[in-house]
Scaffold this motif. Structure first.
Motif, PDB file in Angstrom:
ATOM      1  N   GLU A  73       0.846  -1.203   0.000  1.00 31.64           N
ATOM      2  CA  GLU A  73       0.000   0.000   0.000  1.00 31.64           C
ATOM      3  C   GLU A  73       0.876   1.245   0.000  1.00 31.64           C
ATOM      4  N   LEU A  74       0.552   2.201  -0.856  1.00 26.87           N
ATOM      5  CA  LEU A  74       1.355   3.413  -1.009  1.00 26.87           C
ATOM      6  C   LEU A  74       0.853   4.530  -0.098  1.00 26.87           C
ATOM      7  N   VAL A  75       1.739   5.517   0.101  1.00 28.20           N
ATOM      8  CA  VAL A  75       1.375   6.706   0.877  1.00 28.20           C
ATOM      9  C   VAL A  75       1.717   7.953   0.079  1.00 28.20           C
ATOM     10  N   ALA A  76       1.012   9.029   0.416  1.00 30.18           N
ATOM     11  CA  ALA A  76       1.398  10.357  -0.063  1.00 30.18           C
ATOM     12  C   ALA A  76       2.184  11.017   1.057  1.00 30.18           C
ATOM     13  N   VAL A  77       3.274  11.675   0.717  1.00 28.89           N
ATOM     14  CA  VAL A  77       4.075  12.355   1.728  1.00 28.89           C
ATOM     15  C   VAL A  77       4.264  13.814   1.334  1.00 28.89           C
ATOM     16  N   ARG A  78       3.989  14.694   2.283  1.00 30.86           N
ATOM     17  CA  ARG A  78       4.280  16.122   2.139  1.00 30.86           C
ATOM     18  C   ARG A  78       5.575  16.389   2.900  1.00 30.86           C
ATOM     19  N   LYS A  79       6.644  16.686   2.153  1.00 34.11           N
ATOM     20  CA  LYS A  79       7.957  16.893   2.753  1.00 34.11           C
ATOM     21  C   LYS A  79       8.237  18.385   2.775  1.00 34.11           C
ATOM     22  N   PRO A  88      23.095  16.756  17.476  1.00 32.47           N
ATOM     23  CA  PRO A  88      21.983  15.819  17.606  1.00 32.47           C
ATOM     24  C   PRO A  88      20.671  16.467  17.191  1.00 32.47           C
ATOM     25  N   VAL A  89      19.650  15.653  17.044  1.00 37.05           N
ATOM     26  CA  VAL A  89      18.321  16.175  16.689  1.00 37.05           C
ATOM     27  C   VAL A  89      17.282  15.593  17.636  1.00 37.05           C
ATOM     28  N   GLY A  90      16.190  16.342  17.785  1.00 35.10           N
ATOM     29  CA  GLY A  90      15.004  15.830  18.442  1.00 35.10           C
ATOM     30  C   GLY A  90      14.022  15.407  17.363  1.00 35.10           C
ATOM     31  N   VAL A  91      13.398  14.260  17.522  1.00 36.47           N
ATOM     32  CA  VAL A  91      12.448  13.754  16.544  1.00 36.47           C
ATOM     33  C   VAL A  91      11.089  13.602  17.216  1.00 36.47           C
ATOM     34  N   HIS A  92      10.099  14.297  16.678  1.00 31.24           N
ATOM     35  CA  HIS A  92       8.728  14.212  17.188  1.00 31.24           C
ATOM     36  C   HIS A  92       7.889  13.484  16.150  1.00 31.24           C
ATOM     37  N   ILE A  93       7.314  12.350  16.538  1.00 34.73           N
ATOM     38  CA  ILE A  93       6.457  11.579  15.647  1.00 34.73           C
ATOM     39  C   ILE A  93       5.042  11.624  16.201  1.00 34.73           C
ATOM     40  N   ALA A  94       4.116  12.169  15.415  1.00 35.57           N
ATOM     41  CA  ALA A  94       2.716  12.263  15.825  1.00 35.57           C
ATOM     42  C   ALA A  94       1.869  11.402  14.903  1.00 35.57           C
ATOM     43  N   THR A  95       1.118  10.487  15.490  1.00 36.22           N
ATOM     44  CA  THR A  95       0.194   9.651  14.733  1.00 36.22           C
ATOM     45  C   THR A  95      -1.218  10.074  15.076  1.00 36.22           C
ATOM     46  N   GLU A  98     -12.946   6.383  15.278  1.00 33.02           N
ATOM     47  CA  GLU A  98     -12.968   4.920  15.230  1.00 33.02           C
ATOM     48  C   GLU A  98     -11.627   4.296  15.596  1.00 33.02           C
ATOM     49  N   GLY A  99     -10.634   5.120  15.849  1.00 35.39           N
ATOM     50  CA  GLY A  99      -9.318   4.594  16.193  1.00 35.39           C
ATOM     51  C   GLY A  99      -8.465   4.247  14.995  1.00 35.39           C
ATOM     52  N   THR A 100      -8.845   4.743  13.815  1.00 37.38           N
ATOM     53  CA  THR A 100      -8.086   4.464  12.598  1.00 37.38           C
ATOM     54  C   THR A 100      -6.966   5.487  12.431  1.00 37.38           C
ATOM     55  N   PRO A 101      -5.712   5.066  12.279  1.00 41.69           N
ATOM     56  CA  PRO A 101      -4.632   6.028  12.039  1.00 41.69           C
ATOM     57  C   PRO A 101      -4.693   6.550  10.603  1.00 41.69           C
ATOM     58  N   VAL A 102      -4.650   7.863  10.432  1.00 41.78           N
ATOM     59  CA  VAL A 102      -4.780   8.454   9.099  1.00 41.78           C
ATOM     60  C   VAL A 102      -3.620   9.369   8.735  1.00 41.78           C
ATOM     61  N   ARG A 103      -2.714   9.600   9.680  1.00 38.58           N
ATOM     62  CA  ARG A 103      -1.585  10.490   9.372  1.00 38.58           C
ATOM     63  C   ARG A 103      -0.443  10.207  10.331  1.00 38.58           C
ATOM     64  N   VAL A 104       0.768  10.215   9.794  1.00 42.04           N
ATOM     65  CA  VAL A 104       1.977  10.160  10.613  1.00 42.04           C
ATOM     66  C   VAL A 104       2.841  11.353  10.209  1.00 42.04           C
ATOM     67  N   ALA A 105       3.096  12.244  11.162  1.00 42.35           N
ATOM     68  CA  ALA A 105       3.925  13.423  10.908  1.00 42.35           C
ATOM     69  C   ALA A 105       5.238  13.276  11.663  1.00 42.35           C
ATOM     70  N   SER A 150      14.872  25.503  10.340  1.00 40.36           N
ATOM     71  CA  SER A 150      14.442  25.325  11.725  1.00 40.36           C
ATOM     72  C   SER A 150      13.948  23.920  11.995  1.00 40.36           C
ATOM     73  N   ASN A 151      13.385  23.255  10.994  1.00 41.61           N
ATOM     74  CA  ASN A 151      12.986  21.861  11.152  1.00 41.61           C
ATOM     75  C   ASN A 151      12.566  21.299   9.808  1.00 41.61           C
ATOM     76  N   VAL A 152      12.520  19.980   9.741  1.00 46.82           N
ATOM     77  CA  VAL A 152      11.901  19.320   8.594  1.00 46.82           C
ATOM     78  C   VAL A 152      10.659  18.618   9.107  1.00 46.82           C
ATOM     79  N   ASN A 153       9.613  18.633   8.306  1.00 43.50           N
ATOM     80  CA  ASN A 153       8.349  18.017   8.687  1.00 43.50           C
ATOM     81  C   ASN A 153       7.853  17.187   7.507  1.00 43.50           C
ATOM     82  N   ASP A 154       7.831  15.874   7.674  1.00 45.40           N
ATOM     83  CA  ASP A 154       7.356  14.960   6.638  1.00 45.40           C
ATOM     84  C   ASP A 154       6.077  14.299   7.137  1.00 45.40           C
ATOM     85  N   SER A 155       4.958  14.575   6.445  1.00 44.18           N
ATOM     86  CA  SER A 155       3.662  14.043   6.850  1.00 44.18           C
ATOM     87  C   SER A 155       3.212  12.982   5.845  1.00 44.18           C
TER      88      SER A 155
END
Length: 260
Positions: free
Chosen positions: A136-142, A217-224, A229-236, A152-157
């Protein structure tokens, strides 16, 4: 701080320690020019190589910038305050700018961002968080986000392609009302998010995109994000340079019988 040939640390480290102490104390203010290499050689009676190693150490720590042929200067540090909890707050954003652009413009900073959109096979950790089927493929906004001309940061959703195909999320441009609102309009409103924080060394790609010095070093924040319904629809995935970021969380305790 005394610098002596009898010290336990090599001379270049002692010189770096002495200069660092002046920077931290404010004796050398932001944008101040450091003594020249020749002046440091004379002051400490050391070789050019020793002076250059001391200065390189401070450059790698992000305390000093090298601007040849003018010399070395104390870096002005205006860290970006990253507020993960602000994502789902209702705020009056302008239709021309997304949340990042609006928030930091309001603080007097100069924000901008470069946006790329692609359809990709998801990284294994992203596929797991989104509970995707094999293939299954994903769309990513980089996005690479800049403040005052500095990354200041990179954000890949990442989004399941099946739910965002042909939507505004697929366009490499700002979304004034935000991608979360677009998801909601598509029938996938996020009502909660799981936040994960990691501190580690960057990948080569992240070092390049953030223009990081060696050893930073870097800090990495992953938000799901999840629907009702409890369905995950985005990982940033947001990657923050350790030398120019502050992660700020606000917590509030719910007290029975009082407003939250």
């Amino acid at each position: 701080m005394a610098v002596t040939r009898l010290g336990r640390n090599p001379m270049y480290q002692q010189i770096a320690d002495a200069l660092r102490e002046q920077i931290v104390s404010g004796a050398l203010a932001p944008d101040a020019k450091l003594p020249t290499e020749a002046e440091l050689r004379e002051q400490y009676d050391v070789s050019r190589e020793t002076v250059r190693k001391a200065l390189a150490l401070l450059v790698n720590e992000g305390l000093v910038i090298s601007a040849r042929p003018q010399g070395h200067f104390v870096r002005r540090r205006e860290p970006m305050v990253f507020r993960p909890q602000a994502e789902f707050r209702e705020r009056p954003y302008s239709p021309e700018m997304d949340a990042f652009m609006t928030e930091y413009s309001g603080e007097g900073r100069e924000p901008r961002q470069d946006i790329e959109v692609a359809i990709v096979d998801p990284p294994e950790d992203v596929a797991k968080r989104l509970r995707l089927e094999p293939g299954e493929l994903v769309a990513v906004r980089k996005r690479v986000r800049y403040l005052d001309g500095e990354p200041s940061n990179v954000n890949d959703s990442y989004y399941p392609l099946s739910i965002v195909r042909d939507s505004e999320i697929m366009r490499p441009e700002d979304i004034g009302r935000g991608a979360n609102e677009v998801l909601a309009e598509l029938g996938h409103r996020q009502v909660r998010a799981l936040d994960e924080l990691y501190v580690r060394m960057p990948t080569p790609d992240q070092s390049h995109r953030l223009d990081l010095g060696p050893g930073t070093p870097v800090g990495v924040h992953i938000a799901t994000g999840y629907t009702t319904e409890g369905t995950p629809v985005r990982v940033a995935v947001t990657v923050l340079p350790g030398d120019r970021s502050v992660i700020s969380y606000e917590r509030q305790r719910d007290v029975e019988g009082e407003d939250a």
